[in-house]
Every structure is written in structure tokens, then in C-alpha cells.
Design a protein around this motif. Structure first.
Motif, PDB file in Angstrom:
ATOM      1  N   SER A 164     -11.036   8.654  -4.267  1.00  0.00           N
ATOM      2  CA  SER A 164     -11.470   7.299  -3.922  1.00  0.00           C
ATOM      3  C   SER A 164     -12.169   6.631  -5.097  1.00  0.00           C
ATOM      4  CB  SER A 164     -12.431   7.340  -2.735  1.00  0.00           C
ATOM      5  OG  SER A 164     -13.077   6.083  -2.562  1.00  0.00           O
ATOM      6  N   HIS A 165     -11.972   5.344  -5.212  1.00  0.00           N
ATOM      7  CA  HIS A 165     -12.654   4.611  -6.284  1.00  0.00           C
ATOM      8  C   HIS A 165     -14.159   4.536  -6.048  1.00  0.00           C
ATOM      9  CE1 HIS A 165     -13.730   0.567  -4.551  1.00  0.00           C
ATOM     10  NE2 HIS A 165     -12.894   0.955  -3.624  1.00  0.00           N
ATOM     11  N   ARG A 166     -14.597   4.895  -4.849  1.00  0.00           N
ATOM     12  CA  ARG A 166     -16.025   4.865  -4.535  1.00  0.00           C
ATOM     13  C   ARG A 166     -16.702   6.226  -4.725  1.00  0.00           C
ATOM     14  NH1 ARG A 166     -18.550   2.021  -1.108  1.00  0.00           N
ATOM     15  NH2 ARG A 166     -20.283   2.941  -2.248  1.00  0.00           N
ATOM     16  N   MET A 224       0.849  -1.192   0.000  1.00  0.00           N
ATOM     17  CA  MET A 224       0.000   0.000   0.000  1.00  0.00           C
ATOM     18  C   MET A 224       0.883   1.240   0.000  1.00  0.00           C
ATOM     19  SD  MET A 224      -3.037  -0.947   2.689  1.00  0.00           S
ATOM     20  CE  MET A 224      -1.896  -1.174   4.033  1.00  0.00           C
ATOM     21  N   THR A 225       0.508   2.212  -0.805  1.00  0.00           N
ATOM     22  CA  THR A 225       1.266   3.456  -0.866  1.00  0.00           C
ATOM     23  C   THR A 225       0.324   4.642  -0.710  1.00  0.00           C
ATOM     24  OG1 THR A 225       1.050   3.489  -3.281  1.00  0.00           O
ATOM     25  CG2 THR A 225       3.031   2.477  -2.367  1.00  0.00           C
ATOM     26  N   PRO A 226       0.747   5.665   0.049  1.00  0.00           N
ATOM     27  CA  PRO A 226      -0.106   6.845   0.213  1.00  0.00           C
ATOM     28  C   PRO A 226      -0.253   7.589  -1.108  1.00  0.00           C
ATOM     29  CG  PRO A 226       1.658   6.779   1.862  1.00  0.00           C
ATOM     30  CD  PRO A 226       1.980   5.755   0.822  1.00  0.00           C
ATOM     31  N   ALA A 227      -1.465   8.041  -1.400  1.00  0.00           N
ATOM     32  CA  ALA A 227      -1.673   8.916  -2.547  1.00  0.00           C
ATOM     33  C   ALA A 227      -1.368  10.351  -2.111  1.00  0.00           C
ATOM     34  CB  ALA A 227      -3.115   8.796  -3.048  1.00  0.00           C
ATOM     35  N   ALA A 278     -10.117   2.424   5.812  1.00  0.00           N
ATOM     36  CA  ALA A 278     -10.666   1.302   5.048  1.00  0.00           C
ATOM     37  C   ALA A 278      -9.588   0.533   4.295  1.00  0.00           C
ATOM     38  CB  ALA A 278     -11.707   1.817   4.061  1.00  0.00           C
ATOM     39  N   SER A 279      -8.341   0.750   4.656  1.00  0.00           N
ATOM     40  CA  SER A 279      -7.255   0.211   3.846  1.00  0.00           C
ATOM     41  C   SER A 279      -6.535  -0.990   4.439  1.00  0.00           C
ATOM     42  CB  SER A 279      -6.222   1.312   3.570  1.00  0.00           C
ATOM     43  OG  SER A 279      -6.799   2.356   2.822  1.00  0.00           O
ATOM     44  N   VAL A 280      -6.744  -1.285   5.708  1.00  0.00           N
ATOM     45  CA  VAL A 280      -5.967  -2.346   6.351  1.00  0.00           C
ATOM     46  C   VAL A 280      -6.837  -3.535   6.754  1.00  0.00           C
ATOM     47  CG1 VAL A 280      -4.439  -2.906   8.267  1.00  0.00           C
ATOM     48  CG2 VAL A 280      -4.272  -0.666   7.171  1.00  0.00           C
ATOM     49  N   ASP A 281      -7.842  -3.280   7.584  1.00  0.00           N
ATOM     50  CA  ASP A 281      -8.719  -4.344   8.075  1.00  0.00           C
ATOM     51  C   ASP A 281      -9.593  -4.863   6.927  1.00  0.00           C
ATOM     52  OD1 ASP A 281     -10.950  -5.728   9.195  1.00  0.00           O
ATOM     53  OD2 ASP A 281     -10.648  -4.696  11.102  1.00  0.00           O
ATOM     54  N   PRO A 282      -9.525  -6.153   6.607  1.00  0.00           N
ATOM     55  CA  PRO A 282     -10.339  -6.686   5.495  1.00  0.00           C
ATOM     56  C   PRO A 282     -11.837  -6.464   5.687  1.00  0.00           C
ATOM     57  CG  PRO A 282      -8.647  -8.257   6.134  1.00  0.00           C
ATOM     58  CD  PRO A 282      -8.630  -7.177   7.165  1.00  0.00           C
ATOM     59  N   MET A 283     -12.317  -6.526   6.935  1.00  0.00           N
ATOM     60  CA  MET A 283     -13.736  -6.306   7.200  1.00  0.00           C
ATOM     61  C   MET A 283     -14.141  -4.884   6.853  1.00  0.00           C
ATOM     62  SD  MET A 283     -15.683  -6.393  10.894  1.00  0.00           S
ATOM     63  CE  MET A 283     -14.697  -4.966  11.402  1.00  0.00           C
ATOM     64  N   GLY A 336      -4.275   0.680  -2.579  1.00  0.00           N
ATOM     65  CA  GLY A 336      -4.181  -0.705  -2.157  1.00  0.00           C
ATOM     66  C   GLY A 336      -3.434  -1.564  -3.154  1.00  0.00           C
ATOM     67  N   ASP A 337      -3.253  -2.840  -2.782  1.00  0.00           N
ATOM     68  CA  ASP A 337      -2.550  -3.754  -3.679  1.00  0.00           C
ATOM     69  C   ASP A 337      -3.345  -4.047  -4.941  1.00  0.00           C
ATOM     70  OD1 ASP A 337      -4.542  -5.268  -2.529  1.00  0.00           O
ATOM     71  OD2 ASP A 337      -3.180  -6.607  -1.451  1.00  0.00           O
TER      72      ASP A 337
END
Length: 201
Positions: free
Chosen positions: A190-192, A1-4, A21-26, A11-12
Motif C-alpha cells: 500500500s502507498h500508505r 483499477m487492476t488487482p496487484a 478503499a478502492s471504489v467508494d470515493p469517501m 487505482g487509476d
């Protein structure tokens, strides 16, 4: 993961998300597939209001992990069923280690179920809440630009309290508005961003 450049994390999978929202899969799954999408059914909206109330003072991750237990404890947040809960149910829930055992919040969920039923005579919970959709949405480039309240969340809080709801403060209601797509506080890269269908990119 790299900061924008503006604070998101790439993310990968090459997609930009906020740090939370970048670390915990949940949390990543919740962010990618649920948060910020419109909720326009009574049961779903009552559930979101209830969970946001339980979240007050806690992390959202805690509530999300307990969500299956909350759904089991509160009959899948079926308003009629929860509205019929008695003091015996409150005591039962206070012994349920799967949920947040806060008496005032448990009682608020029951109170809010009853208020939800009463709102059916005033167009219903969904129409009532969505009346407070603002005419514009924030455009944050970084997390420190995301507001925690708005004039609309203050007004929604006051209106719901007048209708008998509890644990619906302005900050909690702004979090609700974010969660159900009434405002789009996805970071600009964000992609969202703009995927709710409520707001353009």
C-alpha cells in the motif's frame, strides 16, 4: 483499477490500496488522508472510540457517511459537554435520523465521556490508551492476513472497562488501534504503509 499480485488494487492514480478503499470515493479519501494516522488529542480519541462503538455490527462506510451528523448530535464530541447529557438528551438523540439510533450505544457515548473526564486524574485518555501500543506491528501481504484482535487490544479492552468505559470490546479496540496508528495494518504494498511516523515501512 487492476488487482496487484498480493491482493491490493492499483487505482487509476497508480497507487495500491486494499479493496475496501478502492471504489467508494469517501472511503478512498478516508484511507488516503486519515486512517492509520496518529490521534493524540483527547477530543479526537474520544470521537474515535465513540464512532468505533457505533460501528459495531455495521459497516464503517455507514458510520463515515453519518459522521457530520454524529458530530452535530454529540457537540463535536467535546467530552465535557457530552458528559453532561441527560436522559432527555438520550431521547432527543433517539429521534435523530442522522445518527445510529441505538439506545445502548448512545448511552455508552455519554458513559465514555464521563469516563474520559475521570481519566484525567490518571494521566488522561491519550496516555492511557497509547500505553498499550505493541512492540511490533502486523505485516500483512493480503487482507486475510490482517488480524481482528491482539493481546494488546484484549488488554486495552479490559483496562478501559475497569475505568468505566462501555462498548470497548477487543475487536472494537483493535479497530481503534488500526485507525489511530497504534498498529499499521496497511498491506505491504500500500502507498500508505509506514506513513504514520509510528512504524517504519
Amino acid at each position: 483499477m487492476t488487482p496487484a499480485a498480493n491482493g491490493s488494487i492499483i487505482g487509476d492514480d497508480g497507487l495500491a490500496r486494499p479493496a475496501w478503499a478502492s471504489v467508494d470515493p469517501m472511503l478512498r479519501d478516508y484511507y488516503d488522508n486519515e486512517w492509520g494516522l496518529p490521534v493524540r488529542d483527547e477530543r479526537g480519541l474520544y470521537e474515535r472510540i465513540s464512532l468505533e462503538a457505533f460501528q459495531a455490527g455495521l459497516s464503517w462506510a455507514t458510520i463515515l457517511r453519518k459522521r457530520p451528523a454524529f458530530r452535530a448530535a454529540f457537540s463535536d464530541f467535546h467530552p465535557e459537554t457530552v458528559a453532561a447529557f441527560t436522559e432527555a438528551d438520550v431521547e432527543r438523540l433517539m429521534l435523530d435520523a442522522g445518527i445510529v439510533r441505538n439506545r445502548l450505544k448512545i448511552q455508552a457515548a455519554i458513559t465514555n465521556a464521563r469516563a474520559t473526564l475521570a481519566l484525567r486524574d490518571d494521566g488522561g485518555l491519550v496516555d492511557f490508551v497509547w500505553r498499550f501500543q505493541p512492540t511490533s506491528t502486523p505485516e500483512p501481504a493480503s487482507l486475510d492476513q490482517v488480524p481482528t484482535t491482539s493481546a494488546e487490544s484484549v488488554a486495552l479492552s479490559k483496562a478501559l472497562r475497569k475505568k468505566g468505559f462501555a462498548f470497548v470490546g477487543p475487536t472494537t479496540m483493535f479497530a481503534l488501534m488500526e485507525a489511530i496508528g497504534m498498529v499499521d495494518t496497511h498491506l505491504l504494498d500500500s502507498h500508505r504503509r509506514g506513513t504514520s511516523g509510528v512504524w517504519p515501512r
